[in-house]
Design a protein around this motif. Structure first.
Motif, PDB file in Angstrom:
ATOM      1  N   GLU A 120     -56.747 -27.838 -21.535  1.00 32.86           N
ATOM      2  CA  GLU A 120     -58.048 -27.390 -22.036  1.00 32.86           C
ATOM      3  C   GLU A 120     -58.481 -28.200 -23.243  1.00 32.86           C
ATOM      4  OE1 GLU A 120     -60.698 -23.487 -22.189  1.00 32.86           O
ATOM      5  OE2 GLU A 120     -58.534 -23.168 -22.339  1.00 32.86           O
ATOM      6  N   LYS A 174     -72.431 -28.598 -23.977  1.00 32.25           N
ATOM      7  CA  LYS A 174     -72.322 -28.403 -22.536  1.00 32.25           C
ATOM      8  C   LYS A 174     -72.787 -29.673 -21.835  1.00 32.25           C
ATOM      9  CE  LYS A 174     -73.163 -23.404 -22.674  1.00 32.25           C
ATOM     10  NZ  LYS A 174     -74.091 -22.323 -22.261  1.00 32.25           N
ATOM     11  N   SER A 178     -74.467 -29.238 -16.054  1.00 30.90           N
ATOM     12  CA  SER A 178     -74.471 -27.768 -15.976  1.00 30.90           C
ATOM     13  C   SER A 178     -75.894 -27.213 -15.910  1.00 30.90           C
ATOM     14  CB  SER A 178     -73.731 -27.162 -17.174  1.00 30.90           C
ATOM     15  OG  SER A 178     -74.369 -27.498 -18.397  1.00 30.90           O
ATOM     16  N   GLU A 224     -59.236 -23.843 -13.276  1.00 32.96           N
ATOM     17  CA  GLU A 224     -60.133 -22.855 -13.897  1.00 32.96           C
ATOM     18  C   GLU A 224     -61.307 -23.560 -14.580  1.00 32.96           C
ATOM     19  OE1 GLU A 224     -59.811 -20.263 -17.912  1.00 32.96           O
ATOM     20  OE2 GLU A 224     -58.088 -20.049 -16.560  1.00 32.96           O
ATOM     21  N   ILE A 225     -61.015 -24.641 -15.296  1.00 31.76           N
ATOM     22  CA  ILE A 225     -62.062 -25.407 -15.988  1.00 31.76           C
ATOM     23  C   ILE A 225     -63.000 -26.052 -14.972  1.00 31.76           C
ATOM     24  CG2 ILE A 225     -62.480 -27.427 -17.460  1.00 31.76           C
ATOM     25  CD1 ILE A 225     -59.731 -26.696 -18.823  1.00 31.76           C
ATOM     26  N   ARG A 228     -65.790 -23.918 -13.375  1.00 32.56           N
ATOM     27  CA  ARG A 228     -66.954 -23.582 -14.201  1.00 32.56           C
ATOM     28  C   ARG A 228     -68.146 -24.494 -13.916  1.00 32.56           C
ATOM     29  NH1 ARG A 228     -63.627 -23.673 -19.848  1.00 32.56           N
ATOM     30  NH2 ARG A 228     -62.047 -22.105 -19.326  1.00 32.56           N
ATOM     31  N   THR A 229     -67.867 -25.726 -13.493  1.00 31.43           N
ATOM     32  CA  THR A 229     -68.969 -26.676 -13.264  1.00 31.43           C
ATOM     33  C   THR A 229     -68.939 -27.256 -11.851  1.00 31.43           C
ATOM     34  OG1 THR A 229     -67.597 -28.408 -14.275  1.00 31.43           O
ATOM     35  CG2 THR A 229     -69.234 -27.360 -15.681  1.00 31.43           C
ATOM     36  N   ASP A 230     -68.357 -26.515 -10.909  1.00 36.70           N
ATOM     37  CA  ASP A 230     -68.314 -26.947  -9.503  1.00 36.70           C
ATOM     38  C   ASP A 230     -67.704 -28.341  -9.345  1.00 36.70           C
ATOM     39  OD1 ASP A 230     -69.481 -24.606  -8.519  1.00 36.70           O
ATOM     40  OD2 ASP A 230     -71.494 -25.343  -8.954  1.00 36.70           O
TER      41      ASP A 230
END
Length: 363
Positions: A120, A174, A178, A224-225, A228-230
């Motif tokens: 992360e 971000k 996104s 998991e990360i 979040r943004t496909d």
């Protein structure tokens, strides 16, 4: 297709790059050439093309290719020039997608720039540098657009609104990918070459010992990360890829079988890249050449013909198409025609992956 490989130092990025390009150099099915020290071209493995080559014994065998660009020097502060950062960041503005190599193993013998593996944190460092670099681009674009509006010209207002929307997103740390854009806004973004807008393939680099059981906390964090943004995720061991690259082609499959792996990391990366970018391949086959052509999923027949030559699109009449599986089951094009499996398709036909195609045109 061009993929930029990024990551912190000592995450296995260059080991992976060198391994996949070395494997390419030694295998007839994976031709490789070096354009410059950090760029390599590897052909896309496609068993369908191999089978068509057996059927036609062509003079030329031309697979689709993928270009890997190894981007070195990305460290904290890269957007401000640390570690030659600006030079390397500029190298990836033109790639189609980013392969972000993330270290998912602990090893006291391999120094980590921040003390130890932490997916992360590591992903955050790289993402932030890409975002900061894009912010610099957007600041200049906003300033330029405002100057154009000084004379009271309101025609640039929609463009400015789009740029400020992107800047606000980046300022919130971000990535631009996104955001959701209207068709009009997408037109404004076409020439920006924002790195954080590019699709990302996370490459979780695990230890050799974890290859049979890659479901480890570090990898799960990367997944998991990515969710979040496909983004896409592949799990590989750069060390194993390095060992594969030193083997003769006939020994590689035996090595993979011994490890209980169904495919090499290069194959996984290419498959995931095609999925990420929404790409498919159609095939052309005959005594002169068998060849794979890469197109966007949803491409219609005339535009696919244009990939071969602009005259093919301009003078498109029809496409004669047989599905690869149908051709193989029949054993020859003549047999496929006898069974009525070769179709004549017009301008509205949407190409499918594995279509074996002959374009008819008149210019």
């Amino acid at each position: 297709m061009e993929i930029g490989i990024v990551g912190l130092p000592n995450v296995g990025k260059s080991t992976l790059f060198n391994a996949i390009t070395k494997a390419g150099a030694e295998s007839a099915n994976y031709p490789f050439c070096t354009i410059e020290p950090n760029v390599g071209i590897v052909s896309v493995p496609d068993k369908r093309l191999d089978e068509l080559a057996k059927m036609y014994d062509p003079e030329k065998y031309t697979p689709a290719v993928i270009k890997f660009v190894d981007i070195a020097g990305l460290v904290k502060g890269a957007s401000k020039g640390e570690g030659l950062g600006n030079k390397f960041l500029s190298n990836i503005r033109e790639v189609d997608a980013i392969c972000h190599v993330v270290r998912c193993f602990d090893d006291d013998d391999v120094v980590h720039v921040d003390g130890g593996a932490d997916p992360e944190r590591d992903i955050g460092v790289i993402d932030l540098e890409l975002i900061l670099s894009d912010m610099e681009i957007m600041e200049k674009r906003i300033e330029r657009t405002k100057k154009m509006m000084k004379g009271g010209d309101k025609s640039f207002q929609a463009e400015l609104d789009c740029y400020e929307k992107i800047y606000a997103c980046l300022e919130a740390e971000k990535p631009a990918r996104s955001l959701e854009f209207t068709d009009e806004e997408l037109e404004f973004t076409k020439d920006l070459q924002l790195i954080s807008m590019k699709p990302v393939l996370f490459c979780a680099n695990i230890a050799e010992d974890d290859i049979k059981n890659p479901d480890i906390p570090y990898v799960n964090k990367v997944r998991e990360i990515a969710a979040r943004t496909d983004s896409e995720v592949v799990v590989i061991s750069a060390k194993i890829e390095e060992e594969l690259g030193q083997l003769e082609p006939e020994d590689r499959q035996m090595f993979l079988d011994d490890l209980g792996i169904d495919s090499a990391g290069l194959d996984k990366m290419i498959q995931a890249s095609y999925k990420l970018l929404g790409l498919i391949s159609f095939l052309t086959a005959g005594p002169q050449e068998v060849r794979a052509w890469t197109i966007k999923n949803g491409t219609k027949a005339p535009q696919a013909a244009g990939k071969i030559h602009s005259d093919f699109e301009r003078g498109f009449i029809r496409a004669e198409i047989v599905a690869y599986d149908d051709l193989m089951s029949c054993g020859s094009m003549a047999a496929a025609k006898e069974k009525g499996l070769v179709r004549s398709e017009g301008k509205e036909y949407v190409m499918k992956d594995g279509d074996v195609t002959l374009f008819r045109f008149n210019v």
